[in-house]
Scaffold this active site. Structure first.
Site, PDB file in Angstrom:
ATOM      1  N   THR A 160     -13.648 -18.974   4.847  1.00 60.96           N
ATOM      2  CA  THR A 160     -15.063 -18.779   4.561  1.00 60.96           C
ATOM      3  C   THR A 160     -15.500 -17.325   4.706  1.00 60.96           C
ATOM      4  O   THR A 160     -16.667 -17.005   4.523  1.00 60.96           O
ATOM      5  CB  THR A 160     -15.917 -19.654   5.499  1.00 60.96           C
ATOM      6  OG1 THR A 160     -15.600 -19.354   6.872  1.00 60.96           O
ATOM      7  CG2 THR A 160     -15.642 -21.135   5.251  1.00 60.96           C
ATOM      8  N   HIS A 176      -2.036   3.484   3.342  1.00 62.31           N
ATOM      9  CA  HIS A 176      -2.112   3.766   1.912  1.00 62.31           C
ATOM     10  C   HIS A 176      -1.575   5.148   1.545  1.00 62.31           C
ATOM     11  O   HIS A 176      -0.683   5.285   0.706  1.00 62.31           O
ATOM     12  CB  HIS A 176      -3.547   3.624   1.424  1.00 62.31           C
ATOM     13  CG  HIS A 176      -3.698   3.917  -0.042  1.00 62.31           C
ATOM     14  ND1 HIS A 176      -3.035   3.206  -1.003  1.00 62.31           N
ATOM     15  CD2 HIS A 176      -4.407   4.873  -0.700  1.00 62.31           C
ATOM     16  CE1 HIS A 176      -3.334   3.684  -2.193  1.00 62.31           C
ATOM     17  NE2 HIS A 176      -4.155   4.699  -2.047  1.00 62.31           N
TER      18      HIS A 176
END
Length: 568
Positions: free
Chosen positions: A103, A330
């Site tokens: 959720t 990254h």
């Protein structure tokens, strides 16, 4: 005596039942006698051959049992329809995907849409089941209604969109895990078994949970929800620890329950096409591969700038800052893929072996090698309520890879938020031409005429080559032009979201874009000294205007290493 039609049918039925029993993965290998009925074209004579099968591998190649299988999918050619479905259910491995934290915003807006995109495009098996798991009181229908509005079909092929969406939602289920994860995971295991129906069961668990809950969920899952008849893979979102020690503790604890090859540490930015194209561009083009070294490359610039602030990541970002959030995984992964030696194959482990060598060769950073910045205000002069006084929103650094290929080549990185434009790219600047005959025609700043290879991911995916050429006409006037490959012009396709790319890699078992434990350790060894200095000395970041070009210190940093930032 001529066999009757009923005798032939009985023997064929017996043959199919034996084949079906052999196809069940849960049955131990044993010696089985089978009969093969071969009918001639006139159906007037039947010969019965008896053979002994002692190796189950014959079933993995249906063509090795003549007359027993059709040419598509290894299905017995005369199976009744009800037995056909039973055969596929037991003969084809099922796939269950559980989204833990179903959720949350990430699951609703990224994970479920990516799973549907893969399902719609045919990259998920028909017998896939999707499970949402969280602590909220919801039903299956509640979950389906919640995610239905986030699902979209491909722009470039809209056929059967509604039918595919309905089928996907019907294969999606919800489980309230409660506050005891051991009990919750046991219940998830039971629910999965119900849909797997006894076949070989492969499972993927996407842990979209807060860092403080990660280990409890992962350990409970390992004890209570792993498949016993197939592979299990666990996807973990960054950050992968707060520092070197916490990262080591996290990895050590996970490896007490999982094998390294089961763990997929995901960074969604690594799923972009730019990343995948790095190795393709270099290793499949002779025009570039010989240039990929200090002999021809003067510097490399890795730039990631965002024109928005941290309101999207809020307090999470304030706790970790841009170094831990963006640079650690990254940026350093980008450099590792760019600078690695050719791997012996495209196997994920071979690629990760080369990446970790690059990371271990990067020189440790000191405060003199970096610039820290923080944006000070928005256009409306409202400071960001999430930022404390020392959280950097900008980081620039000069890295050096101390090996034979890259000795002396500066790798300048720049990552920042609240900057003038949104840009993600790698710029490779080449050395000047020795004894350039046209130097006098270029002008006083020869750097403006530097040949560049630009790999751009955003705002527009492109590969650009910057060259010098003559302007058409009389006289000899030089100009700098770009030879460009714009993806939107060349390829009339919708570029998949990075989550689609990475989730498909997990399904396929391709782990080369996911961080291995030793890669984490090597990356932390680069950044830990600078993080400790920042904390010990309470280093204040240089302030810069929101929507500007970043701190001035970044320009001095480039000049100190003989580099002019090319994106300006």
């Amino acid at each position: 005596m001529m066999p009757s039609g009923s005798d032939i049918q009985q023997k064929e039925d017996l043959l199919h039942k034996v084949v079906l029993s052999l196809s069940c993965e849960e049955q131990e290998p044993e010696e089985v006698h089978t009969s093969r009925a071969v009918l001639n074209d006139s159906n007037e004579q039947v010969s019965i051959e008896t053979s002994q099968i002692t190796d189950r591998s014959v079933l993995s190649d249906p063509s090795s049992v003549p007359g027993s299988f059709d040419s598509i999918g290894g299905v017995p050619s005369s199976l009744p329809e009800n037995e056909y479905h039973s055969y596929h259910r037991h003969g084809t491995p099922s796939l269950s995907i559980a989204v833990i934290g179903a959720t949350g915003e990430l699951a609703r807006n990224k994970v479920f849409p990516a799973l549907f995109a893969l399902y719609y495009s045919g990259f998920l098996p028909e017998n896939v089941s999707i499970f949402g798991y969280s602590r909220k009181q919801l039903t299956d229908e509640d979950l389906r209604s919640m995610i239905a509005g986030t699902l979209t079909c491909r722009v470039d092929h809209q056929a059967n969109c509604g039918d595919k969406m309905d089928a996907f939602l019907k294969s999606t289920y919800y489980l309230n895990g409660g506050y005891d994860n051991k009990v919750g995971m046991a219940n998830l295991n039971s629910r999965m078994k119900h849909t797997e129906d006894g076949s070989e069961a492969n499972r993927i668990f996407y842990l979209s949970v807060p860092q403080e809950a990660l280990l409890d969920v992962a350990l409970s899952l390992a004890d209570s929800a792993q498949s016993k008849h197939g592979w299990n893979r666990v996807i973990i979102e960054k950050p992968f620890g707060f520092d070197a020690q916490s990262s080591y503790n996290l990895t050590h604890t996970l490896l007490s329950k999982y094998k390294e090859e089961q763990i997929y540490r995901i960074d969604h930015l690594l799923g972009r096409d730019l990343i995948e194209n790095l190795t393709v561009l270099r290793f499949s083009n002779l025009v570039f591969e010989p240039l990929w070294s200090r002999t021809y490359i003067r510097n490399v610039q890795v730039i990631l700038s965002e024109d928005w602030g941290i309101e999207k990541s809020g307090r999470y970002f304030d706790g970790y800052g841009i170094i831990r959030d963006i640079v650690h995984s990254h940026i350093l992964q980008l450099i590792a893929l760019f600078a690695m030696e050719p791997p012996v194959s495209l196997d994920g482990e071979d690629i990760r072996n080369e990446k970790v060598k690059v990371l271990r060769s990067i020189r440790k950073l000191g405060l003199d090698d970096v610039v820290l910045g923080q944006y000070k205000a928005s256009a409306t002069d409202k400071t960001d309520i999430y930022l404390n006084s020392l959280t950097p929103t900008f980081f620039a650094a000069a890295l050096y890879i101390d090996n034979a290929r890259w000795d002396g080549v500066p790798f300048l990185i720049k990552a920042g938020m609240g900057l003038i434009k949104h840009r993600v790219e790698i710029r490779i600047q080449f050395h000047h031409v020795p004894g350039n005959l046209y130097r006098d025609r270029i002008g006083h700043n020869i750097d403006l005429a530097t040949n560049e290879l630009i790999l751009r991911d955003q705002p527009d995916e492109a590969i650009l080559v910057k060259i010098n050429n003559k302007v058409p006409g009389l006289g000899l006037q030089l100009d700098t032009s770009e030879l460009n490959l714009l993806y939107r012009d060349k390829y009339n396709v919708e570029i998949p979201d990075s989550y689609e790319h990475l989730l498909l890699d997990v399904i396929d078992g391709d782990n080369h874009l996911f961080l291995r434990g030793d890669e984490l350790e090597a990356a932390w060894s680069i950044l830990s000294p600078i993080l400790r200095e920042m904390d010990d000395k309470k280093v204040s970041p240089e302030l810069y205007q929101f929507g500007g070009r970043g701190p001035l210190g970044a320009y001095y940093l480039g000049a100190n290493h003989g580099v002019r930032w090319a994106d300006d």
